[in-house]
Scaffold this active site. Sequence first.
Site, PDB file in Angstrom:
ATOM      1  N   GLY A   1     -15.655  -1.692  -5.331  1.00 55.53           N
ATOM      2  CA  GLY A   1     -16.089  -0.591  -6.244  1.00 55.53           C
ATOM      3  C   GLY A   1     -17.536  -0.325  -6.382  1.00 55.53           C
TER       4      GLY A   1
ATOM      5  N   LYS B   1     -13.851 -15.476   1.091  1.00 60.48           N
ATOM      6  CA  LYS B   1     -13.715 -14.425   0.667  1.00 60.48           C
ATOM      7  C   LYS B   1     -12.562 -14.203  -0.206  1.00 60.48           C
ATOM      8  CE  LYS B   1     -13.868  -9.447   1.936  1.00 60.48           C
ATOM      9  NZ  LYS B   1     -12.470  -9.054   1.974  1.00 60.48           N
TER      10      LYS B   1
ATOM     11  N   GLY C   1     -17.111  -1.981   1.516  1.00 59.95           N
ATOM     12  CA  GLY C   1     -16.064  -1.733   2.321  1.00 59.95           C
ATOM     13  C   GLY C   1     -16.026  -0.313   2.820  1.00 59.95           C
TER      14      GLY C   1
ATOM     15  N   ARG D   1       0.929  -1.160  -0.025  1.00 58.38           N
ATOM     16  CA  ARG D   1       0.024   0.210  -0.004  1.00 58.38           C
ATOM     17  C   ARG D   1       0.912   1.440   0.164  1.00 58.38           C
ATOM     18  NH1 ARG D   1      -3.839  -3.071   3.742  1.00 58.38           N
ATOM     19  NH2 ARG D   1      -3.927  -4.842   2.388  1.00 58.38           N
TER      20      ARG D   1
ATOM     21  N   HIS E   1     -10.168  -7.828  -2.352  1.00 57.04           N
ATOM     22  CA  HIS E   1      -9.935  -7.029  -1.173  1.00 57.04           C
ATOM     23  C   HIS E   1     -10.020  -5.635  -1.572  1.00 57.04           C
ATOM     24  CE1 HIS E   1      -8.220  -8.519   2.597  1.00 57.04           C
ATOM     25  NE2 HIS E   1      -8.250  -7.278   2.970  1.00 57.04           N
TER      26      HIS E   1
HETATM   27  C1  LIG Z   1      -9.485  -0.101   5.426  1.00 58.26           C
HETATM   28  C2  LIG Z   1     -10.075  -1.329   4.978  1.00 58.26           C
HETATM   29  C3  LIG Z   1      -9.701  -2.546   5.932  1.00 58.26           C
HETATM   30  C4  LIG Z   1     -10.113  -3.811   5.471  1.00 58.26           C
HETATM   31  N1  LIG Z   1      -9.717  -4.865   6.210  1.00 58.26           N
HETATM   32  C5  LIG Z   1     -10.359  -5.784   5.886  1.00 58.26           C
HETATM   33  C6  LIG Z   1     -10.209  -7.194   6.778  1.00 58.26           C
HETATM   34  O1  LIG Z   1      -9.763  -7.119   7.902  1.00 58.26           O
HETATM   35  N2  LIG Z   1     -10.598  -8.192   6.284  1.00 58.26           N
HETATM   36  C7  LIG Z   1     -11.053  -8.602   5.156  1.00 58.26           C
HETATM   37  O2  LIG Z   1     -11.442  -9.796   4.781  1.00 58.26           O
HETATM   38  N3  LIG Z   1     -11.217  -7.488   4.125  1.00 58.26           N
HETATM   39  C8  LIG Z   1     -10.594  -6.085   4.535  1.00 58.26           C
HETATM   40  N4  LIG Z   1     -10.980  -5.153   3.589  1.00 58.26           N
HETATM   41  C9  LIG Z   1     -11.516  -5.394   2.258  1.00 58.26           C
HETATM   42  C10 LIG Z   1     -12.987  -5.164   2.387  1.00 58.26           C
HETATM   43  O3  LIG Z   1     -13.481  -6.257   3.113  1.00 58.26           O
HETATM   44  C11 LIG Z   1     -13.652  -5.380   0.971  1.00 58.26           C
HETATM   45  O4  LIG Z   1     -13.075  -6.459   0.404  1.00 58.26           O
HETATM   46  C12 LIG Z   1     -13.369  -4.141   0.180  1.00 58.26           C
HETATM   47  O5  LIG Z   1     -13.164  -3.002   0.656  1.00 58.26           O
HETATM   48  C13 LIG Z   1     -14.336  -4.125  -0.989  1.00 58.26           C
HETATM   49  O6  LIG Z   1     -14.114  -2.823  -1.658  1.00 58.26           O
HETATM   50  P1  LIG Z   1     -14.803  -1.692  -1.490  1.00 58.26           P
HETATM   51  O7  LIG Z   1     -14.075  -0.587  -0.463  1.00 58.26           O
HETATM   52  O8  LIG Z   1     -14.353  -0.844  -2.809  1.00 58.26           O
HETATM   53  O9  LIG Z   1     -16.395  -1.631  -1.180  1.00 58.26           O
HETATM   54  C14 LIG Z   1     -10.615  -3.869   4.081  1.00 58.26           C
HETATM   55  C15 LIG Z   1     -10.796  -2.790   3.509  1.00 58.26           C
HETATM   56  C16 LIG Z   1     -10.451  -1.605   3.783  1.00 58.26           C
HETATM   57  C17 LIG Z   1     -10.705  -0.312   2.961  1.00 58.26           C
END
Ligand SMILES: Cc1cc2nc3c(=O)[nH]c(=O)nc-3n(C[C@H](O)[C@H](O)[C@H](O)COP(=O)(O)O)c2cc1C
Length: 393
Positions: free
Chosen positions: A317, A260, A338, A173, A284
């Site tokens: 997205g 997932k 997310g 990142r 993710h």
């Molecule tokens: C700040 C942040 C922390 C995240 N932490 C996790 C996590 O702990 N476990 C996990 O499976 N996915 C995690 N994700 C991924 C989200 O579950 C998800 O797959 C993703 O954010 C979906 O995309 P979107 O943000 O465009 O909706 C995280 C995403 C973000 C933005």
Amino acid sequence: MSEPIPSWRRQAYSIEAMRALARARLPRPVFDFADGGAGDEYTLRRNEAAFDEFALLPRPLSGAAERDLSISLFGQRLSMPVIVGPTGLAGLFWPDGERCAARAAKETGTAFCLSHGSVCTLEDLAACGASPRWMQLFIYKDRGFTRELAERAATAGYDALVLTTDNQLLGNRERDIRNGFSIPPRFGLAGLAGMALKAEWLWRMRRDLKRITFGNYARPGEAADLKALAGRMASLLDPSMSWKDVEDLRKIWSGPLILKGVLHPDEARIAAEHGIDGLIASNHGGRQLDGAPATIDALPAIVDSIGGRIPVLIDGGIRRGSDVVKALALGAKACLVGRPQLWGLAVAGEAGVTHMLSIYRQEIDRVMGLCGVTNIAAIDKTILLQPRNGRNA
Ligand SMILES: Cc1cc2nc3c(=O)[nH]c(=O)nc-3n(C[C@H](O)[C@H](O)[C@H](O)COP(=O)(O)O)c2cc1C
């Protein structure tokens, strides 16, 4: 007399508008921690852009005066096909962020999935009555800890277990590197300068910042030192996990088990053969493998290889109700969001997440009405056109 509408609500007219509000309110390193993706952020951008390649075909004469957005998933009724997905450190965006988001999901009538990396413990989250509640975990190097988390989730009455498979190594990142953001949060000089401009967030978080931790990783009687816990968590990730581990988890968790991070149709097929109850097509949110396809691009092949055996969910997205409808038309059963929950938290805590979910609800409802669809089951491929070739998707 009706309550005056808070000014943030007038400005938060769309998910993108909520993102802009969050950006204005959060210190840059915190905003970027949520907003950013891995590497060049190709996958992050593509997740959103790919939805534009499908057009919605209106059918106004079909008479859809009333629309029912509810779905049935893993034996439970949800008021709409949008679920609050797992995001670590939600408590960095608003005090007690996880419980605020979970209460908002419950109020909306949808499911909330707690991240392994939540600030509060999974037991504390359960105690706030969030329902339906799902728990997300990893396969850890210490398999005993995987088992322990699954058992704790069962004891705390979680309705489903979500095994995230795409985080076996941490994604690169680059925004976090640039901002000097790390876990535990250390903001660097530029970050600190930015923080001073976000007095409201600092004031609101003044007590909680000291308590930010990875609640689920603290051992009984151990000080919940974030640095130690972050190190422990990172050292527990295991790139050598395999289907055997999925089988082992299946044996100890009797409720719905959801994978997932699936993008490959072969993995989807094998998952169905391993007694998995559902899949989340996910990259993710573009935070892990940069260069992975947009989830909406990967979805049709996954749905084909599953052949209706288990529900396929999707995230990544999804910023509009129309994106949700497009995903359902391509075979998804429901969508997870997310970042939008973190933007909702940053804007107004629980009320912000409730509002975020209501935006999706209104937009889905409007799209269904304009497309002549009265219920979720009636959404299928005939609603979509791929403008590039003028054919149905
Ligand atoms: C700040 C942040 C922390 C995240 N932490 C996790 C996590 O702990 N476990 C996990 O499976 N996915 C995690 N994700 C991924 C989200 O579950 C998800 O797959 C993703 O954010 C979906 O995309 P979107 O943000 O465009 O909706 C995280 C995403 C973000 C933005």
